[in-house]
Design a protein around this motif. Structure first.
Motif, PDB file in Angstrom:
ATOM      1  N   THR A   1      -0.893  21.554 -11.385  1.00 53.98           N
ATOM      2  CA  THR A   1      -1.619  20.284 -11.493  1.00 53.98           C
ATOM      3  C   THR A   1      -2.964  20.366 -10.777  1.00 53.98           C
ATOM      4  O   THR A   1      -3.776  19.450 -10.875  1.00 53.98           O
ATOM      5  CB  THR A   1      -0.792  19.130 -10.890  1.00 53.98           C
ATOM      6  OG1 THR A   1      -0.453  19.443  -9.536  1.00 53.98           O
ATOM      7  CG2 THR A   1       0.487  18.910 -11.699  1.00 53.98           C
TER       8      THR A   1
ATOM      9  N   LYS B   1       4.795  10.282 -19.769  1.00 48.34           N
ATOM     10  CA  LYS B   1       3.786  11.148 -20.362  1.00 48.34           C
ATOM     11  C   LYS B   1       4.377  12.522 -20.673  1.00 48.34           C
ATOM     12  O   LYS B   1       5.231  13.030 -19.946  1.00 48.34           O
ATOM     13  CB  LYS B   1       2.599  11.303 -19.409  1.00 48.34           C
ATOM     14  CG  LYS B   1       1.811  10.015 -19.179  1.00 48.34           C
ATOM     15  CD  LYS B   1       0.897   9.721 -20.353  1.00 48.34           C
ATOM     16  CE  LYS B   1      -0.037   8.558 -20.053  1.00 48.34           C
ATOM     17  NZ  LYS B   1      -1.002   8.308 -21.143  1.00 48.34           N
TER      18      LYS B   1
ATOM     19  N   ASP C   1       0.273  13.933 -20.581  1.00 50.12           N
ATOM     20  CA  ASP C   1      -0.060  14.069 -19.169  1.00 50.12           C
ATOM     21  C   ASP C   1      -1.070  15.198 -18.983  1.00 50.12           C
ATOM     22  O   ASP C   1      -2.046  15.064 -18.251  1.00 50.12           O
ATOM     23  CB  ASP C   1       1.204  14.368 -18.362  1.00 50.12           C
ATOM     24  CG  ASP C   1       0.905  14.624 -16.895  1.00 50.12           C
ATOM     25  OD1 ASP C   1       0.615  13.654 -16.179  1.00 50.12           O
ATOM     26  OD2 ASP C   1       0.928  15.812 -16.482  1.00 50.12           O
TER      27      ASP C   1
END
Length: 342
Positions: free
Chosen positions: A220, A4, A63
């Motif tokens: 993230t 990704k 991603d």
């Protein structure tokens, strides 16, 4: 299995710093830099960024998508992706990103509120050499040339027009070049010095901080400075915390009821007669540099009092309060209608 990709959609002003940080951290990123100055038209900013997000979304190879903007006049509010995580810094504009966060920007503002900030990326995208700025002024997106206006309308009209269009320069007393180790810094710092000399401002070099950019490129999970927006959620603005947040997107086609919302109406004056004629109004305009407050007699169409304070972009309520405290309390107490614009 295809790996990704991590995409970046950002203002071109940040291009130098983002690419520099990515090289230092050995990050493989896919870039799309949009024209500088979109923050001046939040609707256009929102439209162009959302279009770029949608184009990436349908590829199916992302991603996450990093949004290199802040609140930017709420131009980022409403951005969403059905299938891809969005990452955006919790800042009001790119100045905070260059300085390392809103707290650093606030500290600079308290020290010297009338500051025009520049960086290498800003100079590359927006600044013109002094020799090219002389005799020119911007009217919206149109650049006027003094000689053209003089030839068409006369010297007096040209003088008045350019005096008005360049009056923004009086709102600033300092040019601050934010040093972030970006390439060709010396060249762009000189451009900032030339601008300060041209407009009669002080000049100062201040140390930038790319720490928040690093967090933005690698986050993230949400942190105090970064918002991670899951797929199916939209970027929203929390007026209480004066920050960005994430809210679920309701899809009417998916069935189910819309998210419940509650409308709270103050009821401290239950006996108020809504048929009464409103006599006194308060108008507040939080602009790009100054916040203006005016108490107006709607019946006699006259200004009762007015005040001005510097706009505090990280928290508009501070600038608004500073303006309100300067107003005459007697007519202010008679206000029964308030209009607010930003």
């Amino acid at each position: 299995m295809v790996k990704k990709k991590i995409y970046v959609i950002s203002c071109a002003v940040l291009a130098r710093d983002i690419k520099e940080v990515a090289r230092e951290m050995d990050l493989a990123l896919e870039y799309k830099f949009l024209e500088a100055g979109l923050h001046e038209n939040p609707h256009k900013l929102n439209t162009q960024v959302q279009k770029a997000v949608d184009q990436i979304d349908v590829k199916g190879d992302a991603d996450r998508i990093i949004i290199g903007y802040g609140v930017c006049g709420k131009g980022t509010v409403g951005l969403n992706s059905r299938n891809v995580t969005l990452v955006i810094p919790k800042v009001h504009d790119c100045i905070s990103l260059f300085l390392g966060g809103d707290a650093a920007y606030q500290a600079q503002f308290k020290k010297y509120p009338g500051t025009y900030y520049l960086s290498a990326g800003w100079c590359e995208e927006k600044a013109e050499p002094v020799s090219r700025r002389r005799g020119r002024a911007w009217f919206g997106n149109r650049q006027l040339v003094y000689e053209d206006v003089k030839n068409a309308h006369g010297r007096a009209a040209a003088d008045q027009t350019f005096a008005f269009l360049n009056s923004w320069q009086k709102n600033y007393q300092r040019a601050a070049f934010i040093e972030t180790r970006s390439g060709q810094a010396a060249r762009y710092e000189q451009m900032a010095k030339d601008m300060a000399d041209e407009y009669g401002w002080q000049f100062e070099r201040i140390k930038g901080d790319q720490g928040l950019i690093r967090q933005m490129l690698t986050a993230t999970e949400s942190t105090s400075g970064i918002l991670v927006v899951p797929p199916g959620h939209t970027i929203a603005f929390d007026p209480v915390g004066s920050t960005l947040t994430a809210s679920p997107v309701w899809d009417p086609g998916a069935g189910g009821a819309a998210p419940e919302t509650e409308c709270v109406v103050p009821s401290d004056r239950p006996d108020t007669d809504l048929g009464l004629k409103i006599k006194t109004g308060l108008g507040i305009d939080a602009g790009g540099t100054y916040t203006d407050a005016v108490v107006y007699d709607l019946e006699n169409r006259s200004t009762l009092c007015k005040a001005k304070a510097l706009t505090t972009k990280w928290d508009f309520t501070i600038g608004i309060e500073n303006a309100l405290t300067q107003l005459d309390p007697d007519p202010l107490a008679e206000v029964s209608l308030v209009a607010l614009s930003t």
